[in-house]
Design an enzyme around this catalytic site. Structure first.
Site, mmCIF file in Angstrom:
data_model
loop_
_atom_site.group_PDB
_atom_site.id
_atom_site.type_symbol
_atom_site.label_atom_id
_atom_site.label_comp_id
_atom_site.label_asym_id
_atom_site.label_seq_id
_atom_site.Cartn_x
_atom_site.Cartn_y
_atom_site.Cartn_z
ATOM 1 N N ASP A 171 42.560 35.240 48.761
ATOM 2 C CA ASP A 171 41.535 36.356 48.007
ATOM 3 C C ASP A 171 40.879 36.764 49.177
ATOM 4 O OD1 ASP A 171 41.994 36.542 45.276
ATOM 5 O OD2 ASP A 171 41.587 34.345 45.354
ATOM 6 N N ARG A 221 37.233 34.510 51.579
ATOM 7 C CA ARG A 221 37.317 32.924 51.654
ATOM 8 C C ARG A 221 37.103 32.544 53.054
ATOM 9 N NH1 ARG A 221 36.368 33.554 46.355
ATOM 10 N NH2 ARG A 221 38.107 33.635 45.351
ATOM 11 N N ARG A 234 33.989 45.135 43.786
ATOM 12 C CA ARG A 234 35.471 44.832 44.130
ATOM 13 C C ARG A 234 36.491 46.048 43.957
ATOM 14 N NH1 ARG A 234 36.860 39.959 40.777
ATOM 15 N NH2 ARG A 234 38.697 39.701 42.159
ATOM 16 N N LYS A 287 45.886 44.090 42.079
ATOM 17 C CA LYS A 287 45.236 43.440 40.881
ATOM 18 C C LYS A 287 44.049 44.506 40.145
ATOM 19 C CE LYS A 287 42.073 40.547 43.583
ATOM 20 N NZ LYS A 287 41.903 39.431 44.415
ATOM 21 N N HIS A 288 43.998 44.251 38.849
ATOM 22 C CA HIS A 288 44.111 43.177 38.028
ATOM 23 C C HIS A 288 45.047 44.079 36.716
ATOM 24 C CE1 HIS A 288 40.875 41.456 39.790
ATOM 25 N NE2 HIS A 288 41.309 40.292 39.753
ATOM 26 N N HIS A 342 36.892 34.827 33.683
ATOM 27 C CA HIS A 342 36.644 33.575 34.210
ATOM 28 C C HIS A 342 35.780 32.885 32.893
ATOM 29 C CE1 HIS A 342 37.472 35.555 37.880
ATOM 30 N NE2 HIS A 342 37.741 34.292 38.407
ATOM 31 N N ASP A 400 46.906 36.056 37.366
ATOM 32 C CA ASP A 400 45.514 35.491 37.795
ATOM 33 C C ASP A 400 45.649 34.110 37.398
ATOM 34 O OD1 ASP A 400 43.125 35.570 38.761
ATOM 35 O OD2 ASP A 400 42.388 37.205 37.534
#
Length: 569
Positions: free
Chosen positions: A79, A87, A148, A178-179, A191, A264
């Protein structure tokens, strides 16, 4: 294509199913668990988080190690959205995130940044980027998308998202938009729980689906699903990730998407806390997913793999559904050059041709591999960091993004005034934003602009000791610059900012270094400026605007209170 078909058809059922899974693991080197998943189950790919990556050189070595373990080339995913969701930061350029890109509003620079980022990722063995986000963030209370997203305008999100996905793919990595069908208009984080988007089909078609239609027309390699309920499409309350009506009926049949559908992560509570990871994997594959993402726990990964295997043996999942999914995954691997030994794949040749057609000399972007390696090694004798074309693109995009929403006449800040910089920071990470302490804070960037700066760090909701320290330091400051981080979601941070804003003896600046909605928490701020993220390139750009060295050219990509999207200064 016949050779490719024969190759995947030679796999036994267990390994065919394995090809449909992308799994994560702990550590900077391959764990025993990931070795087992590769060797015993033949998984199709791995996904990296910060826990796996130290710098570009180590990332390249890790990718090579993992590929050496597998008889079928792996998808290596990340990601690396840019901005707050990255990351890897050491040895690669950290590009601005989507909302900063939306504020800059420059399609050509958006493409260039994604192209260079794609080259850097591919040079260190990463071949799949879970980006860009095509969610339309029209809900200020959205706790998980926010910056984002490119903004609240579906056409702008589509235009910039297409440039980004083309850039990544021309740079050599697969892009996963995404998403789907859209996570922008939610007030819950998938999440943690299962969100619902209650709108009717006409509204969803005009807003949420518009960027995805554009991505499909542009040839996006993959689309990632959302763990979100859309009653207009799925009256049974099934989240999109598990819904055949959405994945097959809407995405495949109505929108005619022919690429790879990836879920996801099934360990998010919207799935793990409801139907469960193993059963979720079965339903996702039944519904039309080609790749199943299980990012963390080995026990859940094995349970999901076994559950799909059992479902096929029981006749619940037709073998034809497995075969069509493996075929799509295989074709993606072939397209990205993973199944060919030649030095130059079709994807690389296409990338070169497009680069030349765009008027860039072959050396303009450097060798991304050399750039990554040089930045991962010791600095040159002069102590000056290696700067690449990718770094320059990140800097230019950051400078174009900074947005003065309110009080532009108060700029530049007087250099002779003593400045207190208050730096709010997240100290506990999430799966989306993995917390990292930034060394290049706004205070540090202001010092580089020649200001005398005292800087204090606070948490998102400051402790009593942090609050007292800030108020004590503010007594002698002539200018207070408050770098807020989601103050609209954190009452303690907002209360401290309001207290500082109300002091008669000092000027006050509210600089939002994440969500642009913080003005709603500190409405009396005389000068409000949005940076959308707290990364080094953006802090340098923000300080440059505050000092008057740079113009503030950014345009609000979302509505902030009385200030509409599209406002400039």
């Amino acid at each position: 294509m016949g050779k490719t078909e024969r190759a995947w058809q030679e796999l036994d059922l267990k390994w065919k199913i394995g090809q449909l899974f992308v799994c994560g693991f702990d550590g900077l080197s391959p764990s025993a668990g990931i070795e087992r998943l590769i060797g015993e189950y033949g998984i199709g790919g791995v996904v990296y988080f910060r826990r796996n990556l130290r710098d570009a050189k180590q990332a390249a070595a890790l990718s090579a190690q993992l590929q050496s373990l597998s008889s079928v080339p792996l998808l290596t995913a990340i990601d690396q959205e840019g901005g707050m969701v990255v990351r890897l930061e050491e040895g690669v350029a950290v590009m601005p995130g989507a909302m900063a890109v939306g504020a800059a509003g420059n399609p050509e620079l958006t493409y260039e940044a994604a192209f260079l980022a794609g080259q850097e990722l591919r040079s260190i063995g990463i071949n799949l980027n879970f980006a860009p986000c095509l969610d339309v963030n029209n809900n200020p209370e959205n706790p998980v998308i926010g910056v984002r997203s490119y903004g609240e305008n579906p056409e702008a999100v589509a235009a910039l998202g297409v440039q980004a996905l083309r850039g990544y793919q021309d740079g050599g990595v697969a892009a996963a938009a995404k998403h789907f069908p859209g996570h922008g208009d939610t007030t819950a984080d998938s999440h943690r729980e299962l969100p619902v988007v209650p709108h009717g089909r006409d509204r969803l078609d005009a807003v949420e689906l518009l960027p995805f239609r554009a991505a499909i027309a542009a040839g996006v390699d993959a689309i990632m699903t959302a763990h979100v309920v859309f009653p207009a499409y799925e009256p049974d309350g099934t989240p999109a990730t598990l819904s055949r009506r959405i994945l097959t009926g809407l995405l495949r049949e109505r929108l005619a998407f022919r690429g790879v559908v990836v879920t996801d992560c099934l360990e998010m509570n919207a799935i793990a806390g409801t139907i469960g990871v193993a059963r979720g994997a079965v339903e996702a594959v039944k519904g039309g997913a080609d790749l199943v993402l299980v990012s963390h726990r080995l026990d859940r990964q094995i349970a999901a793999l076994e559950a799909v295997h059992e479902a096929v043996l029981a006749g619940e999942i037709p073998l034809s559904r497995i075969d069509e999914a493996v075929d799509r995954v295989w074709r993606l691997k072939e397209k990205r050059g993973l199944l060919r030994a030649e030095a130059e794949t079709e994807a690389e040749a296409e990338s070169e041709a497009r680069r030349d057609a765009a008027g860039r000399p072959r050396g303009a972007a450097e060798s991304a591999g050399e750039a990554a390696a040089s930045r991962s090694s010791a600095p040159p004798a002069s102590g000056i960091p290696v700067r690449t074309a990718a770094d320059d693109a990140a800097a230019r995009l950051s400078e174009a993004a900074v947005t003065v929403v309110k009080g532009e006449a108060l700029l530049p800040l007087p250099r002779e005034k003593r400045v207190l910089a208050v730096w709010a920071e997240a100290r506990v990470g999430t799966e989306v934003v993995e917390a990292i302490e930034q060394e290049r804070t706004l205070g540090a960037a202001l010092r580089e602009e020649g200001y005398a700066v005292a800087e204090l760090r606070i948490g998102l909701d400051p402790t009593a000791a942090e609050r007292e320290a800030v108020l004590r330091e503010a007594e002698t400051a002539e200018t207070v610059v408050f770098a807020s981080y989601d103050a609209a979601f954190h009452a303690g941070q907002a209360a401290l900012a309001n207290e500082l804003c109300g002091r008669p003896d000092s000027a006050f600046v509210l600089a939002a270094v994440r969500t642009p909605y913080d003005l709603s928490a500190v409405p009396a701020a005389p000068l409000y400026i949005c940076a959308y993220e707290n990364k080094p390139a953006m802090m340098a750009a923000l300080a440059g605007v505050l000092a008057g060295r740079l113009p503030a050219g950014g345009v609000l990509p979302v509505t902030v209170g009385a200030y509409p999207a599209g406002r400039r200064g």
